[in-house]
Scaffold this motif. Structure first.
Motif, PDB file in Angstrom:
ATOM      1  N   THR A   8       8.759   3.939   4.534  1.00 21.45           N
ATOM      2  CA  THR A   8       9.550   4.825   3.691  1.00 21.45           C
ATOM      3  C   THR A   8       8.721   6.073   3.398  1.00 21.45           C
ATOM      4  O   THR A   8       7.528   5.977   3.134  1.00 21.45           O
ATOM      5  N   VAL A   9       9.352   7.238   3.467  1.00 22.29           N
ATOM      6  CA  VAL A   9       8.666   8.494   3.167  1.00 22.29           C
ATOM      7  C   VAL A   9       9.343   9.135   1.965  1.00 22.29           C
ATOM      8  O   VAL A   9      10.555   9.337   1.963  1.00 22.29           O
ATOM      9  N   MET A  10       8.552   9.419   0.940  1.00 22.27           N
ATOM     10  CA  MET A  10       9.076  10.084  -0.250  1.00 22.27           C
ATOM     11  C   MET A  10       8.509  11.494  -0.287  1.00 22.27           C
ATOM     12  O   MET A  10       7.286  11.689  -0.268  1.00 22.27           O
ATOM     13  N   ILE A  11       9.402  12.470  -0.301  1.00 23.74           N
ATOM     14  CA  ILE A  11       9.010  13.875  -0.357  1.00 23.74           C
ATOM     15  C   ILE A  11       9.238  14.350  -1.793  1.00 23.74           C
ATOM     16  O   ILE A  11      10.365  14.351  -2.274  1.00 23.74           O
ATOM     17  N   THR A  57       0.829  -1.199   0.000  1.00 27.32           N
ATOM     18  CA  THR A  57       0.000   0.000   0.000  1.00 27.32           C
ATOM     19  C   THR A  57       0.865   1.251   0.000  1.00 27.32           C
ATOM     20  O   THR A  57       1.862   1.328   0.710  1.00 27.32           O
ATOM     21  N   MET A  58       0.443   2.226  -0.804  1.00 25.14           N
ATOM     22  CA  MET A  58       1.079   3.539  -0.851  1.00 25.14           C
ATOM     23  C   MET A  58       0.048   4.563  -0.407  1.00 25.14           C
ATOM     24  O   MET A  58      -1.057   4.593  -0.927  1.00 25.14           O
ATOM     25  N   ALA A  94       2.742  16.438  -6.472  1.00 21.65           N
ATOM     26  CA  ALA A  94       3.217  15.187  -5.868  1.00 21.65           C
ATOM     27  C   ALA A  94       2.326  14.012  -6.277  1.00 21.65           C
ATOM     28  O   ALA A  94       2.825  12.924  -6.584  1.00 21.65           O
ATOM     29  N   LEU A  95       1.017  14.220  -6.304  1.00 25.91           N
ATOM     30  CA  LEU A  95       0.108  13.153  -6.724  1.00 25.91           C
ATOM     31  C   LEU A  95       0.321  12.818  -8.198  1.00 25.91           C
ATOM     32  O   LEU A  95       0.434  11.638  -8.564  1.00 25.91           O
ATOM     33  N   GLN A  96       0.406  13.835  -9.049  1.00 25.89           N
ATOM     34  CA  GLN A  96       0.624  13.593 -10.475  1.00 25.89           C
ATOM     35  C   GLN A  96       1.956  12.880 -10.706  1.00 25.89           C
ATOM     36  O   GLN A  96       2.030  11.929 -11.491  1.00 25.89           O
ATOM     37  N   TRP A  97       3.001  13.325 -10.038  1.00 25.08           N
ATOM     38  CA  TRP A  97       4.323  12.716 -10.177  1.00 25.08           C
ATOM     39  C   TRP A  97       4.283  11.249  -9.763  1.00 25.08           C
ATOM     40  O   TRP A  97       4.839  10.380 -10.434  1.00 25.08           O
ATOM     41  N   THR A  98       3.617  10.975  -8.652  1.00 30.73           N
ATOM     42  CA  THR A  98       3.503   9.609  -8.153  1.00 30.73           C
ATOM     43  C   THR A  98       2.777   8.721  -9.153  1.00 30.73           C
ATOM     44  O   THR A  98       3.224   7.599  -9.445  1.00 30.73           O
ATOM     45  N   HIS A 139      -3.366   1.466   7.247  1.00 33.00           N
ATOM     46  CA  HIS A 139      -3.346   0.756   5.969  1.00 33.00           C
ATOM     47  C   HIS A 139      -2.105  -0.127   5.799  1.00 33.00           C
ATOM     48  O   HIS A 139      -1.927  -0.719   4.741  1.00 33.00           O
ATOM     49  N   HIS A 140      -1.260  -0.170   6.822  1.00 38.62           N
ATOM     50  CA  HIS A 140      -0.014  -0.954   6.753  1.00 38.62           C
ATOM     51  C   HIS A 140       0.783  -0.564   5.504  1.00 38.62           C
ATOM     52  O   HIS A 140       1.265  -1.423   4.763  1.00 38.62           O
ATOM     53  N   ALA A 141       0.901   0.734   5.291  1.00 38.39           N
ATOM     54  CA  ALA A 141       1.559   1.243   4.086  1.00 38.39           C
ATOM     55  C   ALA A 141       3.057   0.987   4.121  1.00 38.39           C
ATOM     56  O   ALA A 141       3.684   1.042   5.178  1.00 38.39           O
ATOM     57  N   SER A 142       3.603   0.725   2.957  1.00 43.06           N
ATOM     58  CA  SER A 142       5.050   0.557   2.840  1.00 43.06           C
ATOM     59  C   SER A 142       5.722   1.844   2.399  1.00 43.06           C
ATOM     60  O   SER A 142       6.936   1.991   2.513  1.00 43.06           O
ATOM     61  N   ILE A 143       4.922   2.786   1.884  1.00 43.00           N
ATOM     62  CA  ILE A 143       5.479   4.073   1.467  1.00 43.00           C
ATOM     63  C   ILE A 143       4.441   5.181   1.657  1.00 43.00           C
ATOM     64  O   ILE A 143       3.255   4.968   1.432  1.00 43.00           O
ATOM     65  N   LEU A 144       4.915   6.331   2.095  1.00 45.00           N
ATOM     66  CA  LEU A 144       4.096   7.536   2.243  1.00 45.00           C
ATOM     67  C   LEU A 144       4.678   8.596   1.332  1.00 45.00           C
ATOM     68  O   LEU A 144       5.887   8.845   1.358  1.00 45.00           O
ATOM     69  N   VAL A 145       3.829   9.208   0.532  1.00 45.10           N
ATOM     70  CA  VAL A 145       4.268  10.269  -0.380  1.00 45.10           C
ATOM     71  C   VAL A 145       3.631  11.581   0.061  1.00 45.10           C
ATOM     72  O   VAL A 145       2.420  11.647   0.274  1.00 45.10           O
ATOM     73  N   VAL A 146       4.466  12.605   0.207  1.00 44.85           N
ATOM     74  CA  VAL A 146       3.983  13.944   0.531  1.00 44.85           C
ATOM     75  C   VAL A 146       4.692  14.949  -0.362  1.00 44.85           C
ATOM     76  O   VAL A 146       5.815  14.706  -0.815  1.00 44.85           O
TER      77      VAL A 146
END
Length: 161
Positions: free
Chosen positions: A150-153, A8-9, A22-26, A116-123
């Motif tokens: 993991t956090v991706m900025i 889950t992301m 950030a959403l579009q890039w992801t 959600h037991h996410a493996s990555i968070l994007v902000v």
């Protein structure tokens, strides 16, 4: 459709251009060309500010304003959600889960990671300087230090004039 093994992301969104970028890039980098079997289950989270937290700063007499502030926050949240759904649809991502949760974005996003037991968070990154970051607080900085994944900025490239 995402399978049971799919990670889950979580993508945190607000009403800023940085968040939209950030959403579009992801979507472009993780979901392009994978409409049949996406690499992640996508959960998009908007943290709606609490009217009482904002009004609490205003002092006496602010109670009369509370319903108006709450109404405005709900309208902003609806607009943010609609825009996120439109962006996903335009990128052929149709199974994203979109949530609106009331509270401080820093806590809401870290809680969404756990839920959600996410493996990555994007902000996204607003690109505030040190002083603004110290005064306003940085959601991305807080999440980078407190989220259990993991956090991706995602920073929007600076435009050249």
């Amino acid at each position: 459709m995402a399978t049971a093994e799919t990670q889950t992301m979580v993508v945190g969104i607000d009403d800023s251009e940085q968040s939209t970028y950030a959403l579009q890039w992801t979507l472009d980098h993780f979901f392009a060309n994978s409409t049949v079997n996406p690499p992640f289950k996508l959960v998009i989270v908007h943290a709606r500010p609490s009217p009482s937290a904002v009004i609490g700063l205003a002092g006496p007499g602010a109670v009369e304003v509370l319903p108006h502030v709450d109404s405005d926050f709900k309208k902003i949240a609806a607009r943010v959600v609609e825009e996120a759904k439109e962006i996903c649809s335009s990128k052929s991502v149709h199974d994203a889960v979109v949530e609106v949760v009331e509270g401080d974005a820093r806590n809401i996003l870290c809680e969404a990671v756990e839920k959600h037991h996410a493996s990555i968070l994007v902000v996204g990154s607003h690109g505030y300087g040190a002083i603004k970051r110290a005064v306003l607080g940085s959601v991305s900085d807080y999440c980078a230090h407190h989220a259990h994944c993991t956090v991706m900025i995602v920073k929007r490239p600076k435009t050249k004039h």
